[in-house]
Design a protein around this motif. Structure first.
Motif, PDB file in Angstrom:
ATOM      1  N   ASN B  56     -84.559 -62.316 -32.993  1.00 20.50           N
ATOM      2  CA  ASN B  56     -83.997 -60.960 -32.862  1.00 20.50           C
ATOM      3  C   ASN B  56     -82.569 -60.874 -33.411  1.00 20.50           C
ATOM      4  O   ASN B  56     -81.846 -59.934 -33.118  1.00 20.50           O
ATOM      5  CB  ASN B  56     -84.089 -60.447 -31.423  1.00 20.50           C
ATOM      6  N   ILE B  79     -80.417 -53.201 -35.251  1.00 20.66           N
ATOM      7  CA  ILE B  79     -80.788 -52.388 -34.082  1.00 20.66           C
ATOM      8  C   ILE B  79     -82.293 -52.101 -34.104  1.00 20.66           C
ATOM      9  O   ILE B  79     -82.992 -52.246 -33.103  1.00 20.66           O
ATOM     10  CB  ILE B  79     -79.985 -51.069 -34.064  1.00 20.66           C
ATOM     11  N   ARG B  82     -84.292 -55.254 -33.290  1.00 23.51           N
ATOM     12  CA  ARG B  82     -84.271 -55.611 -31.869  1.00 23.51           C
ATOM     13  C   ARG B  82     -85.077 -54.643 -31.017  1.00 23.51           C
ATOM     14  O   ARG B  82     -85.639 -55.034 -30.003  1.00 23.51           O
ATOM     15  CB  ARG B  82     -82.820 -55.661 -31.375  1.00 23.51           C
ATOM     16  N   ARG B  83     -85.120 -53.384 -31.439  1.00 23.97           N
ATOM     17  CA  ARG B  83     -85.884 -52.425 -30.632  1.00 23.97           C
ATOM     18  C   ARG B  83     -87.375 -52.584 -30.841  1.00 23.97           C
ATOM     19  O   ARG B  83     -88.170 -52.057 -30.071  1.00 23.97           O
ATOM     20  CB  ARG B  83     -85.446 -51.000 -30.951  1.00 23.97           C
ATOM     21  N   ILE B  85     -88.636 -55.485 -30.717  1.00 24.44           N
ATOM     22  CA  ILE B  85     -88.882 -56.766 -30.062  1.00 24.44           C
ATOM     23  C   ILE B  85     -88.411 -56.676 -28.612  1.00 24.44           C
ATOM     24  O   ILE B  85     -87.244 -56.411 -28.356  1.00 24.44           O
ATOM     25  CB  ILE B  85     -88.093 -57.898 -30.769  1.00 24.44           C
TER      26      ILE B  85
END
Lengths: 211, 255
Positions: B56, B79, B82-83, B85
């Protein structure tokens, strides 16, 4: 004349000067919060600025209040009006505890909490507002509490340059060697400090109860 | 060339070092298939958590590439990456100043979902992890047991329905009975959800119980990837050290 009699007789003037005092304190606190909290956050982001800014505000703190009023007197726009000058000086005094505590609060947030917040996909701005400031708020409020009490106390000196407030009574009482007059200024100022301290203390507890 | 279509995450000769001196990951090659649970098993310091953080992009590889859905992590918007995951970690993961609902709703809110959609999703996801909304939504993390906190952590990671889930010893701090309960439920949940899961553990039993495959890590690289059966029968020395732990447990029982 006994002190209660004196208070009864001068109650209107006591109220007026108390409100004047409160006004000076509220304006100064508003400015120092608006400057101090963002400055504290900035210091937490740029550690290189830390020594400079905290050093400077430490130096300001050591200047005696009467001297600071005198020092600011020749400044063009400020020196024109006593309340302007007072609010500026009080703002400078309140700044140090607020900046320092904001900095300490933000730096003290558990790095693993920040890592999780980042890993979840929060943006730096969202992390500041949703994680760092709420978690630092008990410490930030601790700074605000100290700053408010200092400001209420130092504001009495403002009467020396004609800005009004409860200091009027204190200086008048000193000049006339009349304890009643001194107390009519000192007691309301003391009560104001106690109430502010208690109220912000409650806020502080409220911001901490989730731990 | 192999067909990459069912590979969700791929490590391609990945190195990661701190200040160019300490090598935490050295030459890691690993392919994680879509919809599988891949267990990263290894001792402390073998690079398991670092491997997750490379996925991530909490960390970026010093050399080599990590690809998520075929695209190198450094070419993703961090961003957005990561969103997509979910990230669940041990203990510290929940925000102490938010209620259960606040914690779970955080990413849906950041994604700009409307209020009724968020509320519906929070209810749905909390019941999925076995926490009735009416009973738990308003509580703060410190008012929950360790097992309940981990359920909330899982719910939060799943909230925005990401296809990938990273779990860093999520059940590590729990007592054995609660841990077994959560492991069982997680396995059932995964059957319904079919996420791509990368799960870090140092517990052999957990690895065998949950994993579709197990990657054994040593000194920042993968020693090999095994199915559970394969793992038990392997003649690899490092693997046998782990299997030996299980065996000696049984021997103790049989006198």
């Amino acid at each position: 004349m006994s002190f209660p009699e004196f208070v009864l007789k001068h109650r209107v003037e006591i109220m007026t000067l108390s409100l004047e005092h409160l006004r000076l304190v509220l304006w100064s606190m508003m400015f120092s919060l608006l400057i101090g909290i963002p400055l504290g956050v900035l210091l937490a982001r740029r550690p290189k600025l830390r020594a400079v800014v905290l050093g400077t505000s430490n130096v300001i703190q050591t200047i005696p209040s009467l001297a600071l009023f005198g020092l600011l007197l020749p400044v063009p726009w400020l020196g024109v009006r006593a309340d302007r000058l007072t609010i500026t000086a009080l703002t400078l005094y309140a700044l140090l505890p607020i900046v320092r505590n904001t900095y300490n609060g933000i730096v003290g947030v558990d790095p693993s909490v920040l890592e999780v917040a980042t890993g979840m996909g929060l943006t730096p701005r969202q992390i500041l507002w949703n994680v760092e400031i709420p978690l630092a708020s008990p410490i930030i409020l601790g700074g605000v509490r100290v700053a408010t009490v200092i400001t209420i106390g130092v504001a009495t000196i403002a009467a020396a340059i004609g800005a009004g407030g409860l200091g009027e009574f204190i200086f008048r009482g000193l000049a006339m060697v009349d304890n009643n007059i001194i107390l009519a200024g000192a007691i309301p100022a003391g009560l104001m400090a106690l109430v502010a301290d208690g109220a912000i203390g409650l806020l502080q507890v409220a911001s901490r109860w989730h731990r | 060339m192999k067909d990459h279509s069912d590979i969700a995450i791929e490590f391609d000769h990945v190195h990661y070092s701190v200040n160019g001196t300490r090598n935490l990951i050295s030459g890691l090659n690993l392919a994680i298939r879509s919809h599988e649970i891949l267990m990263l098993l290894g001792r402390s310091g073998s690079g398991k958590s670092t491997t997750l953080k490379l996925i991530n992009r909490l960390l970026s590889p010093t050399e080599g590439e990590v690809r998520v859905n075929g695209c190198a992590t450094h070419r993703w918007d961090p961003i957005q990456l990561r969103r997509s995951i979910g990230y669940a970690v041990q203990e510290v993961g929940l925000f102490p100043h938010y209620t259960v609902e606040g914690n779970v709703a955080l990413i849906p809110k950041a994604e700009g979902w409307n209020r009724s959609r968020i509320c519906g999703r929070v209810k749905e996801i909390l019941s999925l992890v076995g926490l009735p909304y009416d009973q738990f939504a308003r509580r703060y993390p410190h008012e929950l047991s360790g097992g309940q906190r981990q359920r909330v952590g899982l719910a939060r990671a799943l909230a925005a329905n990401p296809p990938i889930l990273l779990m860093d010893e999520p059940f590590g701090a729990l007592d054995p009975l609660t841990r077994a309960e959560l492991q069982r439920e997680f396995k059932l949940l995964q059957k319904r959800l079919g996420k791509t899961v990368v799960f870090v553990t140092h517990d052999v039993t957990e690895a065998l119980l949950l994993g579709d495959r197990i990657a054994l890590m040593e000194n920042g690289a993968s020693v090999g990837v095994f199915g559970p059966e394969e793992f038990l029968r392997s003649s690899d020395e490092s693997v046998r050290a782990y299997v030996e732990i299980l065996r000696s447990g049984f021997q103790l029982l049989n006198g």
